[in-house]
Design a protein around this motif. Structure first.
Motif, mmCIF file in Angstrom:
data_model
loop_
_atom_site.group_PDB
_atom_site.id
_atom_site.type_symbol
_atom_site.label_atom_id
_atom_site.label_comp_id
_atom_site.label_asym_id
_atom_site.label_seq_id
_atom_site.Cartn_x
_atom_site.Cartn_y
_atom_site.Cartn_z
ATOM 1 N N ASN A 1 0.814 -1.216 0.000
ATOM 2 C CA ASN A 1 0.000 0.000 0.000
ATOM 3 C C ASN A 1 0.852 1.272 0.000
ATOM 4 O O ASN A 1 0.323 2.373 0.073
ATOM 5 N N GLN A 2 2.144 1.118 -0.055
ATOM 6 C CA GLN A 2 3.114 2.212 -0.171
ATOM 7 C C GLN A 2 2.966 3.280 0.908
ATOM 8 O O GLN A 2 3.106 4.466 0.653
ATOM 9 N N ASP A 3 2.742 2.823 2.138
ATOM 10 C CA ASP A 3 2.634 3.769 3.253
ATOM 11 C C ASP A 3 3.945 3.939 4.016
ATOM 12 O O ASP A 3 3.987 4.589 5.046
ATOM 13 N N GLY A 4 5.005 3.322 3.509
ATOM 14 C CA GLY A 4 6.312 3.489 4.140
ATOM 15 C C GLY A 4 6.639 2.461 5.201
ATOM 16 O O GLY A 4 7.725 2.495 5.777
ATOM 17 N N VAL A 5 5.707 1.560 5.506
ATOM 18 C CA VAL A 5 5.956 0.482 6.461
ATOM 19 C C VAL A 5 5.387 -0.815 5.899
ATOM 20 O O VAL A 5 4.514 -0.805 5.037
ATOM 21 N N VAL A 6 5.908 -1.919 6.393
ATOM 22 C CA VAL A 6 5.399 -3.235 6.021
ATOM 23 C C VAL A 6 4.732 -3.806 7.255
ATOM 24 O O VAL A 6 5.373 -3.973 8.292
ATOM 25 N N ASP A 7 3.421 -4.066 7.144
ATOM 26 C CA ASP A 7 2.745 -4.677 8.280
ATOM 27 C C ASP A 7 2.765 -6.198 8.120
ATOM 28 O O ASP A 7 3.172 -6.721 7.084
ATOM 29 N N ARG A 8 2.350 -6.879 9.156
ATOM 30 C CA ARG A 8 2.405 -8.340 9.163
ATOM 31 C C ARG A 8 1.629 -8.939 7.986
ATOM 32 O O ARG A 8 2.079 -9.876 7.351
ATOM 33 N N ALA A 9 0.466 -8.374 7.653
ATOM 34 C CA ALA A 9 -0.346 -8.900 6.543
ATOM 35 C C ALA A 9 0.376 -8.747 5.206
ATOM 36 O O ALA A 9 0.374 -9.674 4.381
ATOM 37 N N GLU A 10 1.016 -7.592 4.983
ATOM 38 C CA GLU A 10 1.767 -7.392 3.739
ATOM 39 C C GLU A 10 2.937 -8.374 3.659
ATOM 40 O O GLU A 10 3.208 -8.961 2.605
ATOM 41 N N TRP A 11 3.645 -8.528 4.778
ATOM 42 C CA TRP A 11 4.784 -9.445 4.825
ATOM 43 C C TRP A 11 4.354 -10.872 4.510
ATOM 44 O O TRP A 11 4.957 -11.552 3.700
ATOM 45 N N MET A 12 3.265 -11.306 5.155
ATOM 46 C CA MET A 12 2.819 -12.685 4.963
ATOM 47 C C MET A 12 2.320 -12.913 3.532
ATOM 48 O O MET A 12 2.594 -13.958 2.940
ATOM 49 N N ALA A 13 1.603 -11.944 2.973
ATOM 50 C CA ALA A 13 1.148 -12.064 1.581
ATOM 51 C C ALA A 13 2.348 -12.174 0.647
ATOM 52 O O ALA A 13 2.350 -12.983 -0.292
ATOM 53 N N GLY A 14 3.378 -11.390 0.919
ATOM 54 C CA GLY A 14 4.594 -11.455 0.106
ATOM 55 C C GLY A 14 5.306 -12.792 0.234
ATOM 56 O O GLY A 14 5.803 -13.343 -0.750
ATOM 57 N N GLN A 15 5.356 -13.337 1.444
ATOM 58 C CA GLN A 15 6.031 -14.615 1.649
ATOM 59 C C GLN A 15 5.244 -15.766 1.024
ATOM 60 O O GLN A 15 5.832 -16.711 0.491
ATOM 61 N N GLU A 16 3.908 -15.690 1.075
ATOM 62 C CA GLU A 16 3.105 -16.721 0.422
ATOM 63 C C GLU A 16 3.311 -16.684 -1.095
ATOM 64 O O GLU A 16 3.448 -17.725 -1.738
ATOM 65 N N ALA A 17 3.355 -15.475 -1.662
ATOM 66 C CA ALA A 17 3.625 -15.335 -3.091
ATOM 67 C C ALA A 17 5.031 -15.836 -3.423
ATOM 68 O O ALA A 17 5.250 -16.475 -4.453
ATOM 69 N N ARG A 18 5.968 -15.553 -2.536
ATOM 70 C CA ARG A 18 7.344 -16.009 -2.754
ATOM 71 C C ARG A 18 7.433 -17.530 -2.733
ATOM 72 O O ARG A 18 8.127 -18.134 -3.546
ATOM 73 N N PHE A 19 6.700 -18.171 -1.823
ATOM 74 C CA PHE A 19 6.680 -19.632 -1.780
ATOM 75 C C PHE A 19 6.160 -20.174 -3.113
ATOM 76 O O PHE A 19 6.750 -21.079 -3.694
ATOM 77 N N ARG A 20 5.060 -19.609 -3.607
ATOM 78 C CA ARG A 20 4.505 -20.062 -4.888
ATOM 79 C C ARG A 20 5.504 -19.860 -6.017
ATOM 80 O O ARG A 20 5.613 -20.692 -6.916
ATOM 81 N N GLN A 21 6.243 -18.751 -5.978
ATOM 82 C CA GLN A 21 7.240 -18.471 -7.009
ATOM 83 C C GLN A 21 8.386 -19.492 -6.958
ATOM 84 O O GLN A 21 8.857 -19.955 -7.988
ATOM 85 N N LEU A 22 8.821 -19.844 -5.775
ATOM 86 C CA LEU A 22 9.924 -20.796 -5.625
ATOM 87 C C LEU A 22 9.519 -22.230 -5.950
ATOM 88 O O LEU A 22 10.346 -23.023 -6.375
#
Length: 180
Positions: A72-93
């Motif tokens: 959401n480009q608010d300058g911080v990464v919250d837990r939900a953003e982090w987890m969504a990114g890690q789930e996407a990363r798992f799918r990518q790997l």
């Protein structure tokens, strides 16, 4: 006599300059990661157009490190953003889409490819193997999404020094430096 003026550059000057030129190429080609030498699962995957959570950084460049998950480009990464990114990363790997990561899949970007014909050093291979063994909690020879996400949660917790459920690059850097 030659048409060109003779340059008198001494060998002590030429050798360091040549070494600098030779060493600068591989250093600039190294992928950037977070500000610490933490585990590959903590390192965000390279940005790709298919990843919706990759937020642009300064001057429209892709964000780096943990901030690439600031969807959401608010300058911080919250837990939900982090987890969504890690789930996407798992799918990518997960190249074979079986819901499990082999060691080769987990470290595929550090393996030799036609564009990068350098295999990991012995030390790097040992670190990768040890890290894979830590991720593989049930010791079945592969890393499930649950095992991968459990490590991602621990990584976020390490970076969230003030435990407010949000972090940014500076907070994460400070927290990781304190934990060394």
């Amino acid at each position: 006599m030659s048409k060109f003026p003779r340059l008198s550059i001494g060998l002590p000057l030429v050798l360091p300059l040549a070494a600098l030129v030779l060493l600068a190429g591989p250093v600039r080609a190294q992928p950037s990661g977070p500000p610490s030498a933490e585990s590959p699962a903590a390192r965000p995957a390279p940005a790709s157009p298919a990843r919706a959570q990759t937020a642009p950084g300064p001057a429209g460049r892709p964000a780096r490190g943990i901030m690439r998950y600031d969807s959401n480009q608010d300058g911080v990464v919250d837990r939900a953003e982090w987890m969504a990114g890690q789930e996407a990363r798992f799918r990518q790997l997960d190249a074979d889409r079986d819901g499990r990561l082999t060691q080769d899949e987990l470290f595929a970007r550090s393996r030799a490819t036609p564009a990068n014909a350098v295999l990991p050093s012995d030390r790097e291979a040992q670190r990768q193997s040890a890290y894979f063994q830590r991720l593989d909690a049930d010791k079945d020879g592969s890393v499930s999404q649950a095992e991968f996400i459990a490590q991602a949660e621990r990584n976020f917790a390490r970076c969230d020094a003030d435990k407010d459920g949000r972090t940014d690059a500076a907070e994460c850097r400070q927290a990781l430096q304190r934990n060394r």
